[in-house]
Design an enzyme around this catalytic site. Sequence first.
Site, PDB file in Angstrom:
ATOM      1  N   HIS A 151       0.845  -1.202   0.000  1.00  0.00           N
ATOM      2  CA  HIS A 151       0.000   0.000   0.000  1.00  0.00           C
ATOM      3  C   HIS A 151       0.880   1.251   0.000  1.00  0.00           C
ATOM      4  CE1 HIS A 151      -3.277  -2.709   1.314  1.00  0.00           C
ATOM      5  NE2 HIS A 151      -4.077  -1.787   0.805  1.00  0.00           N
ATOM      6  N   LYS A 155      -0.469   4.752   4.647  1.00  0.00           N
ATOM      7  CA  LYS A 155      -1.372   3.810   5.322  1.00  0.00           C
ATOM      8  C   LYS A 155      -0.821   3.488   6.710  1.00  0.00           C
ATOM      9  CE  LYS A 155      -3.895  -0.525   4.798  1.00  0.00           C
ATOM     10  NZ  LYS A 155      -5.161   0.082   5.244  1.00  0.00           N
TER      11      LYS A 155
HETATM   12  P1  NAD Z   1      -7.062   9.544   5.081  1.00  0.00           P
HETATM   13  O1  NAD Z   1      -6.033   9.672   6.143  1.00  0.00           O
HETATM   14  O2  NAD Z   1      -6.805  10.120   3.734  1.00  0.00           O
HETATM   15  O3  NAD Z   1      -8.448  10.201   5.623  1.00  0.00           O
HETATM   16  C1  NAD Z   1      -8.950   9.961   6.904  1.00  0.00           C
HETATM   17  C2  NAD Z   1     -10.180  10.839   7.134  1.00  0.00           C
HETATM   18  O4  NAD Z   1     -10.716  10.522   8.428  1.00  0.00           O
HETATM   19  C3  NAD Z   1      -9.907  12.359   7.148  1.00  0.00           C
HETATM   20  O5  NAD Z   1     -11.050  13.025   6.630  1.00  0.00           O
HETATM   21  C4  NAD Z   1      -9.758  12.678   8.635  1.00  0.00           C
HETATM   22  O6  NAD Z   1     -10.138  14.028   8.945  1.00  0.00           O
HETATM   23  C5  NAD Z   1     -10.797  11.711   9.216  1.00  0.00           C
HETATM   24  N1  NAD Z   1     -10.519  11.348  10.612  1.00  0.00           N
HETATM   25  C6  NAD Z   1      -9.368  10.905  11.130  1.00  0.00           C
HETATM   26  N2  NAD Z   1      -9.522  10.682  12.464  1.00  0.00           N
HETATM   27  C7  NAD Z   1     -10.817  10.980  12.743  1.00  0.00           C
HETATM   28  C8  NAD Z   1     -11.584  10.975  13.941  1.00  0.00           C
HETATM   29  N3  NAD Z   1     -11.067  10.610  15.108  1.00  0.00           N
HETATM   30  N4  NAD Z   1     -12.897  11.328  13.850  1.00  0.00           N
HETATM   31  C9  NAD Z   1     -13.435  11.721  12.666  1.00  0.00           C
HETATM   32  N5  NAD Z   1     -12.749  11.774  11.518  1.00  0.00           N
HETATM   33  C10 NAD Z   1     -11.451  11.402  11.560  1.00  0.00           C
HETATM   34  O7  NAD Z   1      -7.388   7.980   4.978  1.00  0.00           O
HETATM   35  P2  NAD Z   1      -7.995   7.157   3.727  1.00  0.00           P
HETATM   36  O8  NAD Z   1      -6.909   6.703   2.844  1.00  0.00           O
HETATM   37  O9  NAD Z   1      -9.152   7.917   3.155  1.00  0.00           O
HETATM   38  O10 NAD Z   1      -8.528   5.850   4.490  1.00  0.00           O
HETATM   39  C11 NAD Z   1      -9.488   5.958   5.528  1.00  0.00           C
HETATM   40  C12 NAD Z   1      -9.751   4.565   6.120  1.00  0.00           C
HETATM   41  O11 NAD Z   1     -10.332   3.730   5.123  1.00  0.00           O
HETATM   42  C13 NAD Z   1      -8.476   3.838   6.592  1.00  0.00           C
HETATM   43  O12 NAD Z   1      -8.801   3.100   7.746  1.00  0.00           O
HETATM   44  C14 NAD Z   1      -8.161   2.915   5.423  1.00  0.00           C
HETATM   45  O13 NAD Z   1      -7.404   1.785   5.815  1.00  0.00           O
HETATM   46  C15 NAD Z   1      -9.549   2.548   5.007  1.00  0.00           C
HETATM   47  N6  NAD Z   1      -9.740   2.049   3.631  1.00  0.00           N
HETATM   48  C16 NAD Z   1     -10.667   1.087   3.455  1.00  0.00           C
HETATM   49  C17 NAD Z   1     -10.970   0.635   2.193  1.00  0.00           C
HETATM   50  C18 NAD Z   1     -12.064  -0.384   2.031  1.00  0.00           C
HETATM   51  O14 NAD Z   1     -12.396  -0.778   0.888  1.00  0.00           O
HETATM   52  N7  NAD Z   1     -12.685  -0.830   3.123  1.00  0.00           N
HETATM   53  C19 NAD Z   1     -10.297   1.157   1.076  1.00  0.00           C
HETATM   54  C20 NAD Z   1      -9.353   2.165   1.280  1.00  0.00           C
HETATM   55  C21 NAD Z   1      -9.071   2.616   2.567  1.00  0.00           C
END
Ligand code: NAD
Length: 240
Positions: A151, A155
């Site tokens: 990744h 991440k």
């Molecule tokens: P990122 O760091 O780009 O974004 C995270 C978001 O969450 C931001 O908007 C941030 O402000 C918010 N945030 C962080 N802590 C918070 C809190 N305590 N309360 C409220 N909001 C909060 O991350 P990303 O790449 O968008 O990934 C987000 C999550 O999704 C990760 O856990 C990642 O592993 C997961 N993910 C899952 C899939 C899937 O298909 N299930 C795919 C990609 C990423």
Amino acid sequence: MKQSSDVTRVLIHGASGRMGQALLRLLATREDLRAVAAVSRSKPAQRVVDGLPYFAVTELHGVPAFDVAIDFSLPDGLEAILGLCVERGVPLVSGTTGLSASGERALDAAATTVPVLLAANFSLGVTVLGDLVERAARLLQTWDCDIVESHHKHKLDAPSGTALALGARAEQGGAQPSYASLRAGDIVGEHTVQFAGPGERIELVHRATSRDVFARGALHAAAWLAGQAPGRYQLRDMLR
Ligand code: NAD
């Protein structure tokens, strides 16, 4: 429960992130779903963006009425959005990975009153890959099973939630998988499940080249979950 003829009002939690932005962009192309509010960790630089109100997590209780929440944030953000969904009797779709055991328990508890769907990976390809992995594990009981995931370097959790979910499927087939994680560049997500026996090996590989596959799957799940009874759901329940 929401009526199927209505447009489903969606709250995006984690809206400023990589996934949040992909969700908002694709949501705008759907006629059956409408974003009503966006929430991220810190106070928004701008209160309204393209007609959509943004809220900080500390302002969560001020968000307007919604029919389903989609959460792609971080594990420490889950409790607050889950609490709001329970309070308002609204379903939650979450793609957040790296949850602790207590986070999982909180989801189970919430699922007694609202529909909850958590998936470590919302792509169709990985859902099918899970079936293939379980089948291979069942047929190759004496072979080594290893899962390698790559990744982007931002991440936070490792092994990825997807690797662990694939590993769980391998275990259901009787394998005992080992894990390796790479963090480099801007890789969206790659998973290789390798089965190695004497003189031969099989590699089952999934490569995501765009976050849109996860966002599309999550939007599909949200539209589906809005019409379900309370309970804990998996992506596979939707595909049945
Ligand atoms: P990122 O760091 O780009 O974004 C995270 C978001 O969450 C931001 O908007 C941030 O402000 C918010 N945030 C962080 N802590 C918070 C809190 N305590 N309360 C409220 N909001 C909060 O991350 P990303 O790449 O968008 O990934 C987000 C999550 O999704 C990760 O856990 C990642 O592993 C997961 N993910 C899952 C899939 C899937 O298909 N299930 C795919 C990609 C990423």
